[in-house]
Design a protein around this motif. Structure first.
Motif, PDB file in Angstrom:
ATOM      1  N   ALA A  74       1.194  -1.407  -0.158  1.00 13.11           N
ATOM      2  CA  ALA A  74       0.011  -0.101  -0.046  1.00 13.11           C
ATOM      3  C   ALA A  74       0.921   1.325  -0.014  1.00 13.11           C
ATOM      4  O   ALA A  74       0.302   2.513  -0.496  1.00 13.11           O
ATOM      5  CB  ALA A  74      -1.075   0.093   1.178  1.00 13.11           C
ATOM      6  N   ARG A  75       2.492   1.460   1.133  1.00 16.12           N
ATOM      7  CA  ARG A  75       2.830   2.370   1.018  1.00 16.12           C
ATOM      8  C   ARG A  75       3.784   3.080  -0.453  1.00 16.12           C
ATOM      9  O   ARG A  75       3.610   3.663  -0.824  1.00 16.12           O
ATOM     10  CB  ARG A  75       3.639   2.662   1.950  1.00 16.12           C
ATOM     11  N   THR A 102       4.592  11.759   5.812  1.00 13.04           N
ATOM     12  CA  THR A 102       3.797  12.850   7.006  1.00 13.04           C
ATOM     13  C   THR A 102       3.258  10.930   7.807  1.00 13.04           C
ATOM     14  O   THR A 102       2.700  11.302   8.900  1.00 13.04           O
ATOM     15  CB  THR A 102       2.375  12.536   5.971  1.00 13.04           C
ATOM     16  N   LEU A 103       2.461   9.752   7.320  1.00 11.91           N
ATOM     17  CA  LEU A 103       2.390   8.610   7.880  1.00 11.91           C
ATOM     18  C   LEU A 103       3.168   7.713   7.787  1.00 11.91           C
ATOM     19  O   LEU A 103       3.643   7.102   6.724  1.00 11.91           O
ATOM     20  CB  LEU A 103       1.433   8.583   7.008  1.00 11.91           C
ATOM     21  N   GLU A 128       1.869   4.198  11.983  1.00 14.11           N
ATOM     22  CA  GLU A 128       0.857   4.963  11.610  1.00 14.11           C
ATOM     23  C   GLU A 128       0.123   4.683  10.559  1.00 14.11           C
ATOM     24  O   GLU A 128      -0.398   4.466  11.465  1.00 14.11           O
ATOM     25  CB  GLU A 128       0.846   6.322  11.264  1.00 14.11           C
ATOM     26  N   THR A 129       0.325   3.561  10.084  1.00 15.45           N
ATOM     27  CA  THR A 129      -0.034   3.041   9.058  1.00 15.45           C
ATOM     28  C   THR A 129      -0.967   1.666   9.513  1.00 15.45           C
ATOM     29  O   THR A 129      -2.121   1.530   9.675  1.00 15.45           O
ATOM     30  CB  THR A 129       0.916   2.609   7.719  1.00 15.45           C
ATOM     31  N   GLY A 153      -1.055   8.925 -10.758  1.00 14.69           N
ATOM     32  CA  GLY A 153      -1.331   7.040 -10.747  1.00 14.69           C
ATOM     33  C   GLY A 153      -0.358   6.716  -9.173  1.00 14.69           C
ATOM     34  O   GLY A 153      -0.340   5.989  -8.494  1.00 14.69           O
ATOM     35  N   GLN A 154      -0.074   8.009  -8.047  1.00 17.26           N
ATOM     36  CA  GLN A 154       0.204   7.788  -6.996  1.00 17.26           C
ATOM     37  C   GLN A 154      -1.042   8.530  -5.636  1.00 17.26           C
ATOM     38  O   GLN A 154      -1.532   9.552  -6.102  1.00 17.26           O
ATOM     39  CB  GLN A 154       1.153   8.213  -6.119  1.00 17.26           C
ATOM     40  N   VAL A 155      -1.422   8.101  -4.418  1.00 20.44           N
ATOM     41  CA  VAL A 155      -2.150   8.449  -3.929  1.00 20.44           C
ATOM     42  C   VAL A 155      -1.431   9.659  -3.348  1.00 20.44           C
ATOM     43  O   VAL A 155      -0.842   9.561  -2.683  1.00 20.44           O
ATOM     44  CB  VAL A 155      -2.661   6.879  -2.607  1.00 20.44           C
ATOM     45  N   THR A 156      -2.514  10.238  -3.101  1.00 22.33           N
ATOM     46  CA  THR A 156      -2.184  11.930  -2.244  1.00 22.33           C
ATOM     47  C   THR A 156      -3.275  12.000  -0.892  1.00 22.33           C
ATOM     48  O   THR A 156      -2.386  12.641  -0.025  1.00 22.33           O
ATOM     49  CB  THR A 156      -2.271  12.689  -3.146  1.00 22.33           C
TER      50      THR A 156
END
Length: 135
Positions: free
Chosen positions: A56-57, A67-68, A72-73, A121-124
């Protein structure tokens, strides 16, 4: 039917056909582009909820990864049941930014709302509300 009428009909028919092809091509292109975003976002939610945090990361934007933290994830998802299906019913794509909204469902039929924003294409950003507790 005279020659001018036939010519007019052919021109109108050709213009209509060109319009249908253009609209169809645009829809096909959007579906192809949004398909990649849907699959990536779906995999992200499934990996995150099933404890596959590194996977996921890997698709997070670098600023979100900073940030995460990995801890924390993990903490964020502690006690949450893994999702089995993720469906997006709203997709908005502007330039290279895409927002997807939908529902994620667990094996025990608990449902959460999901929203993700992607940039190139990247999760923000992602939001899963409410998290489904483990049974």
């Amino acid at each position: 039917m005279d020659k001018n009428t036939r010519t007019t009909i052919l021109i109108v028919a050709g213009a209509l056909l060109a319009g249908v092809v253009a609209v169809g091509g645009g829809i096909w292109a959007f579906m192809q582009i949004s398909s990649d975003a849907r699959e990536m976002a779906r995999a992200f939610v499934l990996n995150l909820s099933s404890g596959e945090y590194e996977e996921a990361r890997a698709v997070m934007h670098p600023s979100l990864r900073e940030t995460l933290s990995p801890d924390e994830t993990r903490t964020m998802m502690d006690g949450a049941e893994a999702y089995e299906t993720v469906r997006f019913n709203s997709i908005e794509a502007v330039n290279s930014a895409t927002t997807l909204k939908g529902l994620a469902t667990t094996a025990t039929d608990c449902t959460s709302q999901v929203e993700l924003q992607l940039l190139s294409g990247q999760v923000t950003m992602f939001n899963i509300t409410p998290l489904c507790p483990e049974p």
